[in-house]
Design an enzyme around this catalytic site. Structure first.
Site, PDB file in Angstrom:
ATOM      1  N   HIS A 417       0.806  -1.211   0.000  1.00 31.63           N
ATOM      2  CA  HIS A 417       0.000   0.000   0.000  1.00 31.63           C
ATOM      3  C   HIS A 417       0.847   1.273   0.000  1.00 31.63           C
ATOM      4  CE1 HIS A 417      -3.724   1.911  -0.113  1.00 31.63           C
ATOM      5  NE2 HIS A 417      -4.290   1.505   1.008  1.00 31.63           N
ATOM      6  N   ASP A 421      -2.501   1.796  -4.671  1.00 31.67           N
ATOM      7  CA  ASP A 421      -3.754   2.140  -3.997  1.00 31.67           C
ATOM      8  C   ASP A 421      -4.834   1.129  -4.354  1.00 31.67           C
ATOM      9  OD1 ASP A 421      -2.671   4.423  -2.821  1.00 31.67           O
ATOM     10  OD2 ASP A 421      -3.110   5.636  -4.591  1.00 31.67           O
TER      11      ASP A 421
END
Length: 444
Positions: A417, A421
């Site tokens: 992450h 995204d």
């Protein structure tokens, strides 16, 4: 003739002998497997450089030595083999002997001076001047350790993996906060778990040995490969904040194509037709459309790779290895299928070369082949994503308000992450899904 530890690649500077296939006094032919080694990159069988009699074994099983170290001596003429007294059989790793008695005394790690930590830029600059492997340099960057302050015990003063692990362990308690900010790391976060020997020490500290050994039990020391896997998995979970996206894909069309053409494919192409090439081709299309998923992280930089080097996880009886299909974007379906099968066969035969398990940009694992509905795989560093393929099963689904029986599969994307995204991950999965469900590419 002296037998030396071979250098299995430019970035490999040490190896561990995991098994001797011959014992002193045994006759051996030239190119016959003599011993097995494990390195940071690959496990391999090493052939004998000459025919004769194995006269002496100088390095025991489980021992790690620098490349070009003499590990055995072969009497090339076979003379004096009977007169010479056989060398003692290679001892098993020290950990194996000490494990049953672990309840009596826990070994204390050797005191290693804490390595001073430097800002990321300065550490990176100084690291380039130090003789060490890429793995050691990466571990130094991740732990903010200046390699110029780490004493090297390898060949020619090289900083080995053992040295950096000792530095990490020795500096874990007294480490100062680095002067340069580390991106994506919360200041209040607890200290990350150490790896390798430090991880073992941490476990022993947190869980007393008397809590680990009770009732009836058997102690089995980790193999060298299992130790490497453990180190990489702990490192990956510490480095990458894992997030997961799951999608369901209708592969009825692909299943029908495979069932119809697999015999002809094997006869014509000389290789088996599995489902994996379909998923690799679909992943390549997704990576082309969303290059952020085909990336790696270097400090505060995101490296977008132009090649699609797909690592394919291969389960072995003794562990797991990830050989790499290089430049998959340049191969057609048949080329990908041949590459996958060839790499898998040679992985099981311990015939892979170090460069064949390096430089992956994205990885795929297939727990479905063992019956898993789906899995949540750990990212294969330094990749930022890995695709998990679940079991292909016939299930009732609703199509145009009607119930139909279709071949379905769950796909899971584990992604870092820091870089990827959720929106990008689901768009990538959507591209993979459409490619598989609307398959049009000829397979022969």
């Amino acid at each position: 003739m002296e037998v030396v530890m071979p250098q299995m690649g430019e970035s490999i500077f040490e190896g561990t002998i995991t098994k001797w296939l011959k014992k002193p006094g045994d006759k051996i032919d030239r190119d016959e497997p003599l011993f097995e080694i494990s390195t940071d990159k690959v496990d391999a069988e090493i052939p004998s450089p000459a025919a004769g009699v194995l006269k002496e074994v100088k390095v025991s099983e489980g021992q790690t030595v620098p490349v070009q170290t003499v590990v055995a001596v072969i009497d090339a003429d076979g003379a004096g083999a009977q007169a010479a007294s056989p060398a003692p059989a290679p001892a098993k790793p020290q950990a194996a002997a000490q494990a049953p008695a672990a309840t009596q005394q826990r070994p204390q790690p050797a005191a290693v001076p804490a390595a001073p930590k430097a800002p990321a830029a300065a550490a990176a600059a100084s690291t380039e001047k130090i003789r060490s492997s890429p793995l050691v340099k990466r571990m130094a960057r991740e732990h903010q350790i200046d390699l110029t302050q780490v004493p090297g015990t390898g060949a020619g003063g090289r900083v080995s993996k053992k040295d950096i692990l000792q530095a990490i362990e020795g500096g874990a308690e007294g480490a100062e906060t680095p002067s340069a900010p580390i991106p994506f790391r919360a200041p209040s976060a607890p200290p990350p778990p150490p790896t390798g020997g430090a991880a073992t020490a941490a476990l022993e500290t947190a869980v007393p040995r008397e809590k680990l050994y009770f009732g009836h039990y058997e102690v089995q020391p980790m193999s060298v490969m299992r130790q490497r896997i453990a180190e990489h998995m702990v490192l990956s979970k510490r480095v990458s904040p894992h997030v997961y996206s799951v999608d369901e894909v209708d592969v009825t069309g692909i299943a029908a194509v495979r069932a119809k053409t697999k015999e002809k494919f094997e006869q014509t192409a000389g290789t088996k037709l599995t489902f994996m090439p379909f998923f690799v081709r679909a992943a390549v299309e997704g990576l082309r459309s969303f290059p952020t998923v085909n990336a790696s992280v270097d400090g505060t930089n995101v490296v977008l790779h132009k090649e699609c080097n797909i690592g394919i996880a291969v389960a072995l009886d003794w562990g797991l290895i990830v050989p790499v299909v290089k430049n998959a974007e340049e191969k057609n379906f048949l080329g990908i299928a041949r590459s996958i099968n060839d790499l898998a066969e040679r992985a099981r035969a311990k015939k892979l070369k170090p460069d064949e398990v390096a430089e992956s940009t994205f990885s795929i694992t297939n727990p479905g082949v063992f019956g898993g509905l789906f899995g949540l795989p750990v990212i294969n560093q330094p990749n930022v994503a890995i695709l998990g393929v679940g079991a292909i099963e016939k299930r009732p689904v609703v199509i145009d308000d009607a119930i139909a029986i279709r071949s379905m599969v769950y796909l899971t994307l584990s992604y870092d992450h820091r870089v990827v995204d959720g929106a990008t991950a689901h768009q990538f999965m959507g591209k993979v899904k459409r490619t598989l469900e609307d398959w049009t590419e000829a397979i022969l």
